[in-house]
Design an enzyme around this catalytic site. Structure first.
Site, PDB file in Angstrom:
ATOM      1  CE1 TYR A 135      38.421  33.151  24.781  1.00  0.00           C
ATOM      2  CE2 TYR A 135      37.259  33.380  22.655  1.00  0.00           C
ATOM      3  CZ  TYR A 135      37.446  33.951  23.824  1.00  0.00           C
ATOM      4  OH  TYR A 135      37.259  35.361  24.100  1.00  0.00           O
TER       5      TYR A 135
ATOM      6  CE  LYS B 112      35.498  33.832  26.633  1.00  0.00           C
ATOM      7  NZ  LYS B 112      35.476  34.391  28.018  1.00  0.00           N
TER       8      LYS B 112
HETATM    9  P1  NAI Z   1      42.781  40.385  29.036  1.00  0.00           P
HETATM   10  O1  NAI Z   1      43.914  39.444  28.750  1.00  0.00           O
HETATM   11  O2  NAI Z   1      43.438  41.987  29.206  1.00  0.00           O
HETATM   12  O3  NAI Z   1      42.264  40.326  30.439  1.00  0.00           O
HETATM   13  C1  NAI Z   1      42.126  39.143  30.835  1.00  0.00           C
HETATM   14  C2  NAI Z   1      42.761  39.044  32.461  1.00  0.00           C
HETATM   15  O4  NAI Z   1      42.413  37.577  33.148  1.00  0.00           O
HETATM   16  C3  NAI Z   1      43.921  39.181  32.344  1.00  0.00           C
HETATM   17  O5  NAI Z   1      44.331  40.255  33.247  1.00  0.00           O
HETATM   18  C4  NAI Z   1      44.459  37.930  32.920  1.00  0.00           C
HETATM   19  O6  NAI Z   1      45.800  37.975  34.056  1.00  0.00           O
HETATM   20  C5  NAI Z   1      43.428  37.371  33.719  1.00  0.00           C
HETATM   21  N1  NAI Z   1      43.476  35.878  34.071  1.00  0.00           N
HETATM   22  C6  NAI Z   1      43.848  35.084  33.046  1.00  0.00           C
HETATM   23  N2  NAI Z   1      43.801  33.742  33.728  1.00  0.00           N
HETATM   24  C7  NAI Z   1      43.310  34.072  35.092  1.00  0.00           C
HETATM   25  C8  NAI Z   1      43.191  33.030  36.180  1.00  0.00           C
HETATM   26  N3  NAI Z   1      43.109  31.622  35.958  1.00  0.00           N
HETATM   27  N4  NAI Z   1      42.588  33.756  37.255  1.00  0.00           N
HETATM   28  C9  NAI Z   1      42.391  34.905  37.287  1.00  0.00           C
HETATM   29  N5  NAI Z   1      42.678  35.764  36.267  1.00  0.00           N
HETATM   30  C10 NAI Z   1      43.185  35.259  35.187  1.00  0.00           C
HETATM   31  O7  NAI Z   1      41.940  40.339  27.969  1.00  0.00           O
HETATM   32  P2  NAI Z   1      40.388  40.931  27.966  1.00  0.00           P
HETATM   33  O8  NAI Z   1      40.286  41.293  26.239  1.00  0.00           O
HETATM   34  O9  NAI Z   1      39.967  42.036  28.695  1.00  0.00           O
HETATM   35  O10 NAI Z   1      39.567  39.524  28.363  1.00  0.00           O
HETATM   36  C11 NAI Z   1      38.475  39.674  29.006  1.00  0.00           C
HETATM   37  C12 NAI Z   1      37.342  38.645  28.728  1.00  0.00           C
HETATM   38  O11 NAI Z   1      36.814  38.815  27.595  1.00  0.00           O
HETATM   39  C13 NAI Z   1      37.885  37.359  28.706  1.00  0.00           C
HETATM   40  O12 NAI Z   1      37.008  36.400  29.177  1.00  0.00           O
HETATM   41  C14 NAI Z   1      38.064  37.172  26.933  1.00  0.00           C
HETATM   42  O13 NAI Z   1      37.910  36.018  26.523  1.00  0.00           O
HETATM   43  C15 NAI Z   1      36.882  37.993  26.700  1.00  0.00           C
HETATM   44  N6  NAI Z   1      36.339  38.489  25.415  1.00  0.00           N
HETATM   45  C16 NAI Z   1      37.217  39.724  25.009  1.00  0.00           C
HETATM   46  C17 NAI Z   1      37.115  40.065  23.766  1.00  0.00           C
HETATM   47  C18 NAI Z   1      37.767  41.391  23.332  1.00  0.00           C
HETATM   48  O14 NAI Z   1      37.570  41.870  22.285  1.00  0.00           O
HETATM   49  N7  NAI Z   1      38.603  41.948  24.047  1.00  0.00           N
HETATM   50  C19 NAI Z   1      36.177  39.641  22.778  1.00  0.00           C
HETATM   51  C20 NAI Z   1      35.394  38.192  23.264  1.00  0.00           C
HETATM   52  C21 NAI Z   1      35.511  37.935  24.605  1.00  0.00           C
END
Ligand code: NAI
Length: 303
Positions: free
Chosen positions: A167, A171
């Site tokens: 990851y 990132k």
């Molecule tokens: P989340 O799991 O709620 O959202 C991620 C979404 O991406 C999910 O709805 C999933 O179905 C979708 N997804 C996964 N693979 C996919 C693909 N191949 N094509 C299309 N959609 C796909 O998690 P969150 O926290 O909202 O994450 C959003 C972004 O923020 C991610 O990139 C995560 O790494 C990043 N992030 C989040 C943090 C946090 O504190 N929540 C911290 C640092 C980064």
């Protein structure tokens, strides 16, 4: 300062079926953007998928609020999927102005135990996905002479984190990609920036206590994203840490450094002798591009 609006703007938000992406999509739509809500469904580790409901639900929410949106269920992690995501925007709304690369998965495991698949899948969704969707949209953004791309990195990428070799590599790769697109997009009015968020989502639900998560709503991250996507944003090639109301620029900086004059040759002991100064960041500064950074080295080295 005038209100930030997205009237006549078309935005793609990847992974917008939940968490941060949903919040970004709702905010942009509430301010006039036509939004492609991309999400293939699936679990946090990227298995499953094909659950169209996640994207559909967000589209319904946007429409219920009087906004315009269409769903797309393709994976960002394939070249074809990315092309279809952009085609969805073109077919429904005629163009693309804004790309928010947000889709993501986790396969946390110590480096010792990491399997080849854990590496490939995480890089595929985060790094390839961010590249492929941006690449598919790029000709349209250039054609528009307008583009706003927001990428999503993580503190794990910027600083490293136990159990997240895959990851964090993906990132930080995204940061390099975003910076280069900022340089290549400059003359076409394409701005490319990065956020490092912290927010409540299914990704963080299992690692943070509920009382803390309630102070870290995704809605506290989206205002920065909206600004970075707006006409008013003049920034490019920047990274911002954001969460719970906190917002700050993050930069890669380089210290003043030292010069080994070389009169007595270039020996490891010369490095050790100046170790304190080499590590001193009191006069550290960021550089706007590689040429500036290389110039700093050359100036010191060549005088
Ligand atoms: P989340 O799991 O709620 O959202 C991620 C979404 O991406 C999910 O709805 C999933 O179905 C979708 N997804 C996964 N693979 C996919 C693909 N191949 N094509 C299309 N959609 C796909 O998690 P969150 O926290 O909202 O994450 C959003 C972004 O923020 C991610 O990139 C995560 O790494 C990043 N992030 C989040 C943090 C946090 O504190 N929540 C911290 C640092 C980064």
């Amino acid at each position: 300062m005038s209100d930030i609006r997205f009237d006549n703007r078309v935005a793609i938000v990847t992974g917008a079926g939940g968490g941060l992406g949903r919040s970004h999509a709702l905010l942009l739509a509430s301010r006039g953007a036509k939004v492609v809500v991309n999400d293939l469904g699936g679990s946090v580790d990227g298995s499953g998928g094909g659950a169209e409901k996640a994207a559909d639900k967000v589209v319904d929410e946007i429409k219920a609020g009087g906004g315009e949106a269409v769903a797309n269920y393709d994976g960002v992690d394939t070249w074809e999927g990315a092309q279809k995501i952009v085609a969805t925007a073109k077919d429904a709304f005629g163009k693309v102005d804004i790309v928010i690369n947000n889709a993501g998965i986790l396969r946390d495991v110590s480096f010792m135990k990491m399997q080849e698949g854990d590496w490939h899948k995480v890089l595929a969704v985060h790094l390839n996905g961010s590249c492929f969707v941006s690449k598919a949209a790029w000709p349209l953004l250039r054609e528009n002479q307008y583009g706003r791309i927001v990428f999503t990195t993580s503190a794990a990428g910027l600083y490293g984190n136990f159990g997240q070799a895959n990851y964090s590599a993906a990132k930080l790769g995204i940061v390099g990609l975003a910076k280069t697109l900022a340089h290549e997009g400059a003359k076409y009015n394409i701005k490319s920036n990065v956020i490092a968020p912290i927010a409540k989502s299914r990704m963080t639900e299992t690692v943070m206590p509920p009382n803390m998560l309630e102070k870290l709503l995704p809605e506290f991250v989206s205002p920065l994203v909206a600004y970075l996507c707006s006409d008013q944003c003049e920034e490019s090639a920047q990274t911002y840490s954001v969460g719970g109301g906190y917002v700050s620029r993050v930069a890669i900086v380089e210290g003043a450094g030292i010069i080994i004059d070389g009169k007595g040759g270039h020996a490891p002991e010369d490095v050790v002798a100046k170790w304190k100064e080499i590590n001193d960041l009191s006069e550290a500064k960021p550089f706007a591009n590689m040429t500036e950074a290389a110039g700093h080295v050359m100036k010191g080295a060549l005088g």
